[in-house]
Design an enzyme around this catalytic site. Structure first.
Site, PDB file in Angstrom:
ATOM      1  N   TYR A 153      17.510 -37.976  18.889  1.00 33.68           N
ATOM      2  CA  TYR A 153      18.850 -38.282  18.386  1.00 33.68           C
ATOM      3  C   TYR A 153      19.497 -37.060  17.750  1.00 33.68           C
ATOM      4  CZ  TYR A 153      22.585 -40.705  15.849  1.00 33.68           C
ATOM      5  OH  TYR A 153      23.803 -41.111  15.364  1.00 33.68           O
ATOM      6  N   SER A 164      27.198 -37.169  13.426  1.00 32.78           N
ATOM      7  CA  SER A 164      26.254 -37.725  12.459  1.00 32.78           C
ATOM      8  C   SER A 164      25.709 -36.590  11.612  1.00 32.78           C
ATOM      9  CB  SER A 164      25.099 -38.419  13.185  1.00 32.78           C
ATOM     10  OG  SER A 164      24.047 -38.735  12.309  1.00 32.78           O
TER      11      SER A 164
END
Length: 246
Positions: free
Chosen positions: A144, A131
């Site tokens: 995250y 990501s």
């Protein structure tokens, strides 16, 4: 032409399901891997693949996956992962952090380690779906971002460790992708909060966009390694700068 085999984790929805479909159209026999057996069975029936129910954080289930794969594997797409919560560090839900680390990092490492001999035997390719969160922190994203940065560390380390082995190690880093479940899971099923993430963004990426890029990466000639691809919608100039129509 010899039939190639691919494993796609997190194949029950979103990027994983889209990638399985794209790879099947390219002629791969796709093993659709996820916890939700009904969803991956429907997908496997649709694309002529195989459903393999598996929780990648469970060592016994991953060993069963390896037995199903057999001695050779051409492609592993490490897509299973996800985000949970968006609280500042001072209010962090550390159970959620642990969940994210267990799936994005430890689960991914376990699948990769277990299937690596089959990948080496087939001169295969590994695609890690990380990501843009791995690039740096943002408010509420420490858990995250940390998990995805740790997953990237696996990518970078393996490429060095396997420099003399016939296995390609690649990484794709999606930015804003509008899927049915990513933000909904992050906000514990709160649809209003999930919708707000994409509010005013006329054309965010969708799962098919990322799946198309993954398939392109995987189908380059053997001597071509796509170390890292960042893919964002045009409206997202940076992680923190997004054009939203009023």
């Amino acid at each position: 032409m010899e039939l190639k085999t691919a494993v796609v984790t997190g194949a029950s929805s979103g990027i994983g399901a889209a990638t399985a479909r794209h790879l099947a159209r390219e002629g791969y026999r796709v093993l659709c891997v996820a916890r939700r057996a009904d969803r991956i069975q429907a997908l496997a029936d649709e694309i002529g693949g195989m459903a393999v129910p598996c929780d990648i954080t469970d060592e016994d289930q991953v060993q069963t996956l390896a037995q199903t794969v057999g001695d050779q594997l051409d492609l592993l797409v490490n897509n299973a992962g996800g985000a949970v919560g968006l609280e500042p560090v001072g209010e962090a839900d550390l159970d959620a952090w642990e969940t994210m680390y267990r799936v994005n990092v430890l689960g991914t490492a376990q699948v990769t380690k277990t299937l690596l001999p089959a990948l080496e035997a087939a001169r295969g390719t590994i695609v890690f779906v990380t990501s843009t969160a791995a690039d740096g922190g943002y408010e509420g994203g420490a858990g995250y971002c940390g998990a995805k940065a740790a997953e990237r560390a696996i990518v970078e380390t393996m490429r060095l460790e396997l420099f003399d082995k016939p296995v390609r190690i690649t990484e794709i880093c999606p930015g804003m992708v509008h899927t049915d479940e990513f933000s909904l899971t992050r906000f514990h099923g709160d649809q209003a909060k999930a919708d707000k993430v994409y509010a005013g963004v006329a054309e965010p990426l969708v799962a098919d966009d990322v799946a198309d890029a993954i398939t392109w990466m995987a189908t380059r000639p053997r001597h071509v390694n796509i170390d890292r691809m960042t893919i964002r919608p045009r409206a997202q100039a940076a992680q923190f700068k997004v054009f939203r129509e009023s």
